[in-house]
Design a protein around this motif. Structure first.
Motif, PDB file in Angstrom:
ATOM      1  N   UNK A  19      28.258  -2.036 -12.023  1.00  8.29           N
ATOM      2  CA  UNK A  19      29.050  -1.982 -13.260  1.00  8.29           C
ATOM      3  C   UNK A  19      30.516  -2.244 -12.956  1.00  8.29           C
ATOM      4  N   UNK A  20      30.985  -1.710 -11.829  1.00  6.97           N
ATOM      5  CA  UNK A  20      32.389  -1.906 -11.471  1.00  6.97           C
ATOM      6  C   UNK A  20      32.677  -3.387 -11.190  1.00  6.97           C
ATOM      7  N   UNK A  66      43.475  -2.677  -7.338  1.00  2.80           N
ATOM      8  CA  UNK A  66      43.748  -1.593  -8.272  1.00  2.80           C
ATOM      9  C   UNK A  66      42.784  -1.617  -9.457  1.00  2.80           C
ATOM     10  N   UNK A  67      42.430  -2.817  -9.897  1.00  2.00           N
ATOM     11  CA  UNK A  67      41.493  -2.912 -11.019  1.00  2.00           C
ATOM     12  C   UNK A  67      40.124  -2.362 -10.608  1.00  2.00           C
ATOM     13  N   UNK A  68      39.724  -2.712  -9.386  1.00  4.77           N
ATOM     14  CA  UNK A  68      38.415  -2.250  -8.939  1.00  4.77           C
ATOM     15  C   UNK A  68      38.414  -0.730  -8.753  1.00  4.77           C
ATOM     16  N   UNK A  69      39.500  -0.219  -8.245  1.00  7.23           N
ATOM     17  CA  UNK A  69      39.657   1.228  -8.089  1.00  7.23           C
ATOM     18  C   UNK A  69      39.462   1.916  -9.452  1.00  7.23           C
ATOM     19  N   UNK A  70      40.130   1.399 -10.477  1.00  6.04           N
ATOM     20  CA  UNK A  70      40.021   1.984 -11.808  1.00  6.04           C
ATOM     21  C   UNK A  70      38.583   1.925 -12.313  1.00  6.04           C
ATOM     22  N   UNK A 120      32.866   5.862 -12.356  1.00  2.58           N
ATOM     23  CA  UNK A 120      31.677   6.398 -11.712  1.00  2.58           C
ATOM     24  C   UNK A 120      30.390   5.899 -12.350  1.00  2.58           C
ATOM     25  N   UNK A 121      30.373   4.603 -12.709  1.00  2.00           N
ATOM     26  CA  UNK A 121      29.161   4.024 -13.298  1.00  2.00           C
ATOM     27  C   UNK A 121      28.393   3.207 -12.272  1.00  2.00           C
ATOM     28  N   UNK A 166      34.700  11.312  -8.496  1.00  2.25           N
ATOM     29  CA  UNK A 166      34.602  12.671  -9.054  1.00  2.25           C
ATOM     30  C   UNK A 166      33.270  13.337  -8.738  1.00  2.25           C
ATOM     31  N   UNK A 167      32.219  12.556  -8.624  1.00  2.18           N
ATOM     32  CA  UNK A 167      30.895  13.108  -8.368  1.00  2.18           C
ATOM     33  C   UNK A 167      30.717  13.591  -6.939  1.00  2.18           C
TER      34      UNK A 167
END
Lengths: 744, 116
Positions: free
Chosen positions: A602-603, A588-592, A597-598, A561-562
């Motif tokens: 963090x992801x 998919x988990x990593x995508x979420x 956007x941290x 988003x950024x």
């Protein structure tokens, strides 16, 4: 036992410890087996024998008691028979002698049963006085239909043999009638008995194979009945001893008066038997056992008619043996086949996890057939059920048994080095499961120390003066046989092999299906085309493994988003469907996680928690970079992944900071984050271990090679990616994934 | 080198010596050997990778599983992998396996010398 000559015979064929280890040498055994029981040169004294020419009925050989029994010394049968009797004799000779039956005659006034047979080209006539014979009487014979019905009613062997013993005793009046069954090594066991109430029971006693030598068994397989009315008799010689013209003694194997071996008479005397009779039980041409009759109170001679009826019962039971034994066997076979079908169905319901179907279900592989323990090795994993040796011994025992044919009921006696597992695994049935090397199914049976009760110590036969003397003691003698388990039945082995074959097919089918599924799944993990992100140029290459299985690589591009772009390259450990499925979840988990956007670190921390919680036992590595296309600011975090390569100004370096543990290693892990700047014209390269993994090139050298190629490469990120793949020449045994990025 | 997992005693403690290439093709052998050892719940277990010539992600994953299984069995696991065995040691270091299980230069009585 009746009519069981005592001389030991050849060695049992089995490799089992011979419980009957003989105190005699082979030469004596050989001579013994040659004892001429068919041509004793004498008859028993309860009748007379005349061997005559068939053409003119002239006497050629006569027993020495002929004059006593017949009242005269005949030159031809015409001296004994009336013209009418001679006519009947002629008719009998023209037909089948076996069907002729005895003729009732009275040459000297006393009634005699005349029995006919042929031997060595002569007609053998045997004359047995009717007086003095025991008569069951007409009452028994009237009951014959009932008796036959009783005989054919039982569906079990126990039932059939019990009826047989009871009816033969009722018919013949002996003190004891036993049904005696041979095992595979010709040892006998008393399986049914009817006796005078005051006698000690013999039921369940075993008798060593040596009690009935091979040549006697051969005779019993063709001659249904033997009789010794007086075990203390003096043999009556045949005169002349050799048949004129042939120079050979008369073969008496088909004669009812045949004199038996003196050794056998000694054996009977040692047992206290004064009269005996036996009828063969023959199952489809093979001697199965005997009906053995003992008298203990002097001479006892059932009439010819009663003996014939007893023989008839023996012949009838012989025909029924097959069906009752078969019925019991069939019950076992049906049960095993049914359980096999249930297990196959269970595998069919859960084809992905055949081991679970065999080990965890209501029916396990241990239920397939009677066994105390079972082992299942599938996909290299060993599962144990019930009583088995420890895992590492199972891993040694089963391959050894497989090499030796797969079936043993005496492991420690057949194969060296397994004494420690005798308790649980004296019996092993093992079958290979195709499709995967080294997989198997195995069943274990414990050592069953068998108590064998012998009728006397079987080892007491001895050689004295070069001749075998019979056993003297028949006191019950118990022996323990060790090292053996209950034998595996043929239908059990068949069922085990069928189950393994089915399992092998299921495993193979699953492998093929897995490959198709995994390949399909893998395609969904790859991008149809690289997204167009303003300010960023991307290149990527994915080359699937050349092996049939799919690896666990993935890569992803996630516009955030950024306005920044996240680039991911990961690798789940393992191959095939499991890895592909794990990969899909990770992606998919990593995508979420990234869309929060941290930042990359963090992801990854979030993803690691998820792997630890939801995919226990799995492990993956991943590197995540996040690029601000406008500024070139780049954040990087790696979870155990190979270092990215950063190239610019004609140099390249491995990015070794921003590293944390592989995903799934720890339940909770924090990840550091490296920050660097991607200048215009710089390139960043991410790759999976398939690029650098080669057996002939140590990993440090592979990493240096990547760095060097990137440093020297020119062109777009895609051109750099292609150059790297071409230069590194990866082995192809794993997926190869390479992603390159640069700023416009 | 032919792959093999041998049972060895290291300072009197049970150990498994892994020789050859520990990868997706051979990893099941290590898994079953480890399972057999852990079944006896020994106080310690040494997995010696000194003679392991290759380690892929499946092999590394098995080492991680082994570490977790050992912890569950109450067994103190130690992995031996000297720095001279760079191809294997680098994989271990990249994955940071030593955060899960002590990785040492050589089998030691103390179990110390935890790798970086």
């Amino acid at each position: 036992m009746t009519a069981l000559p005592t001389t030991p015979t050849g060695h049992p064929p089995s490799p089992a410890p011979d419980p009957l280890r003989r105190l005699v040498d082979d030469e004596v055994l050989a001579r013994c087996a040659d004892e001429p029981i068919a041509v004793p040169g004498a008859v028993q004294p309860h009748g007379a024998l005349l061997a005559v020419t068939e053409r003119d009925l002239a006497v050629v050989v006569a027993s020495a008691n002929a004059a006593d029994v017949l009242g005269t010394t005949p030159a031809t049968l015409a001296d004994l028979l009336t013209p009418a009797e001679l006519d009947r004799l002629g008719e009998a000779l023209a037909g089948d002698l076996v069907e002729a039956g005895p003729m009732r005659v009275a040459p000297g006034g006393a009634e005699l049963d005349l029995v006919l047979s042929r031997s060595g080209g002569l007609l053998v006539t045997e004359w047995e006085p009717v007086a003095g014979a025991g008569q069951a009487g007409a009452a028994w014979h009237r009951r014959l239909p009932t008796v036959l019905q009783r005989l054919s009613a039982p569906t079990t062997l126990e039932g059939l043999t019990a009826v047989l013993a009871r009816e033969v005793r009722a018919l013949t009046g002996f003190d004891r009638v036993m049904v005696y069954r041979f095992d595979a090594e010709w040892n006998g066991e008393v399986v049914a008995e009817d006796r005078r109430a005051d006698l000690e029971p013999f039921l369940g006693l075993h008798y060593p194979a040596g009690d009935i030598p091979a040549q006697a068994r051969a005779l019993y397989a063709t001659n249904w009945m033997r009789l010794i009315p007086d075990a203390t008799y003096t043999p009556v010689p045949l005169e002349p001893p050799l048949v004129p013209g042939t120079g050979r003694p008369l073969d008496l194997s088909g004669a009812m008066l045949r004199s038996v071996s003196p050794v056998h008479l000694e054996y009977l005397a040692n047992m206290g038997v004064t009269a005996s009779m036996s009828v063969s039980l023959i199952d489809r041409g093979r001697l199965w056992g005997l009906i053995s009759c003992h008298g203990y109170s002097g001479a006892h001679r059932p009439s010819y008619a009663d003996r014939t009826a007893a023989e008839f019962l023996g012949r009838t039971a012989s025909l029924l043996l097959h069906t009752v034994v078969g019925a019991a066997e069939r019950d076992g076979m049906v049960a095993v086949a049914q359980r096999e079908a249930e297990l196959v169905a269970a595998i069919g319901r859960t084809p992905r996890t055949p081991a679970a179907a065999l080990v965890d279900g209501d029916r396990t592989v241990l239920d397939l057939l009677p066994a105390a323990g079972a082992a299942v090795r599938l996909d290299g994993r060993l599962h144990l059920l019930g009583a088995t040796p420890p895992a590492e011994r199972v891993a040694a025992v089963v391959p050894a048994v497989l090499r030796a044919g797969g079936v043993t009921d005496r492991l420690t006696l057949a194969l060296p080095g397994f004494d420690d597992v005798a308790d649980d695994a004296s019996g092993v049935l093992a079958v290979e499961v195709g499709g995967r090397r080294g997989d198997f199914l195995a069943w274990f049976r414990p050592e069953t120390p068998r108590e064998v009760s012998w009728g006397g110590d079987p080892r007491t036969s001895k050689v004295t003066d070069g001749r075998l003397s019979p056993r003297r003691s028949f006191a019950r003698w118990t022996e323990t046989v060790r090292g053996t388990a209950r034998p595996w039945r043929e239908h059990e082995v068949t069922a085990a092999r069928a189950l393994a074959a089915h399992l092998g097919e299921a495993v193979l089918a699953r492998a093929g299906e897995d490959d198709r599924l995994a390949a399909a799944l893998q395609r969904t993990l790859l991008l149809e085309e690289l997204p167009k992100v303003p300010g960023v140029v991307l290149g990527a290459r994915y080359r699937p493994s050349e092996a049939d299985v799919v690896g666990g690589d993935w890569y992803d591009l996630v516009p955030l988003p950024s306005g920044r772009l996240a680039v991911v390259l990961g690798d789940a450990a393992g191959h095939g469907l499991t890895a592909a499925s794990v990969t899909a979840q990770l992606r998919h988990a990593l995508r979420a996680a990234l869309l929060r956007d941290e930042g990359p670190a963090a992801a990854l921390a979030e993803l690691n928690r998820l792997v630890a919680a939801l995919l226990p036992g799995e492990m993956a590595t991943a590197v995540v970079v996040q690029l601000d296309p406008a500024s070139g600011e780049l954040a990087l975090a790696s979870a155990g992944h190979l270092p990215a390569v950063h190239a610019g100004d004609g140099a390249a370096r491995l990015v070794t900071d921003g590293r944390g543990p592989a995903l799934g290693l720890l339940d909770d892990a924090g990840y550091p984050q490296a920050t660097l700047r991607l200048e215009s014209g710089d390139r960043l390269l991410l790759y999976s271990d398939g690029l650098v993994e080669r057996r002939d090139r140590p990993l440090p050298d592979g990493l240096e090679a990547v760095r060097a190629v990137v440093a020297g490469a020119v062109g777009t990120p895609q051109e750099v990616v292609d150059a790297v793949v071409d230069a590194l020449d990866p082995a192809g045994t794993d997926d190869v994934t390479v992603v390159g990025l640069a700023r416009v | 080198m032919q792959f093999a997992v041998d049972r060895v005693a290291v300072h009197g403690r049970p150990g498994l010596r892994v020789r050859g290439e520990l990868d997706i093709a051979t990893v099941a052998q290590l898994a079953s050997s480890v399972a057999a050892e852990l079944a006896a719940s020994p106080r310690t277990l040494v997995v010696d990778l000194t003679e392991t010539t290759f380690l892929d992600s499946s092999g590394a994953r098995q080492l991680a599983r082994t570490a977790k299984d050992a912890a569950a069995a109450g067994t103190a696991l130690q992995v031996v992998c000297p720095r001279e065995n760079a191809p294997v040691r680098l994989v271990i270091d990249l994955l940071e396996l030593q955060r899960l299980v002590p990785v040492v230069e050589s089998a030691s009585l103390s179990g110390g010398e935890v790798g970086s």
